[in-house]
Design an enzyme around this catalytic site. Sequence first.
Site, short mmCIF file in Angstrom:
data_model
loop_
_atom_site.label_atom_id
_atom_site.label_comp_id
_atom_site.label_asym_id
_atom_site.label_seq_id
_atom_site.Cartn_x
_atom_site.Cartn_y
_atom_site.Cartn_z
CD GLU A 176 -43.37 -58.91 -20.25
OE1 GLU A 176 -43.91 -59.77 -20.97
OE2 GLU A 176 -43.98 -57.91 -19.81
CB CYS A 198 -50.12 -59.18 -23.00
SG CYS A 198 -50.35 -59.58 -24.75
CG HIS A 224 -45.52 -58.42 -23.73
ND1 HIS A 224 -45.89 -59.41 -22.86
CD2 HIS A 224 -46.17 -58.69 -24.90
CE1 HIS A 224 -46.71 -60.25 -23.46
NE2 HIS A 224 -46.90 -59.83 -24.70
#
Length: 213
Positions: A197, A82, A195
Amino acid sequence: MPKRVTIVDYGIGNIFSVTRAFQHCGAEVLLTDNPRDILEASSLVLPGVGAFSNGMDGLRQRSLIDPLQEYAASGRPMLGICLGMQMLFSESTEFGIHAGLNIIEGKIHPIHSQVIEGKHLKVPHIGWGVLQSAEEASWDNTILNRLDIGDSCYFVHSFMAVPDNPKYRLADTKYGSVNICATVAKGNIYGCQFHPEKSGLVGLNIIRGFLEI
């Protein structure tokens, strides 16, 4: 033996969710703001959320800019996430003109608001975006080698990267009529605008792909 990954902590970003995702994928994680740790890393992650200038200020205050540039030139794998991906670029136009790490040549530009078939698409771009292969890009032997074209990842951003060399674009996503650079690759350097994650199994497979580099 688990692979050791060094995650840069510069006072901004979602470092704990990134740390947990890498640990879930079997990595041994060192979270650090120490320049020596960065220079000695075998695999490096630069996460981040928020404004470009704040991120660069965080790196500058901790004397991390030169170590990051030196590490990037070493041939060892590096991943920006990001804001971390955006800071890999030369320059951003977010709230003024700000110099980046200049590891990947190119600039960060705003995503402009759009009206598509009478529907106003707001900025920031928030939500799931479908990944498509950038023109002439191959995902083989990259962080995306476990993915299929059409898999989706989670985006939260108002600015987008535009590499000077289109060959650095590994994957794109569409937001209305705008073609957004979703993943970049320049040798050992990778960046994800989304992202991983927060992207479920697809994101974990990207992390696994990075650990295999």
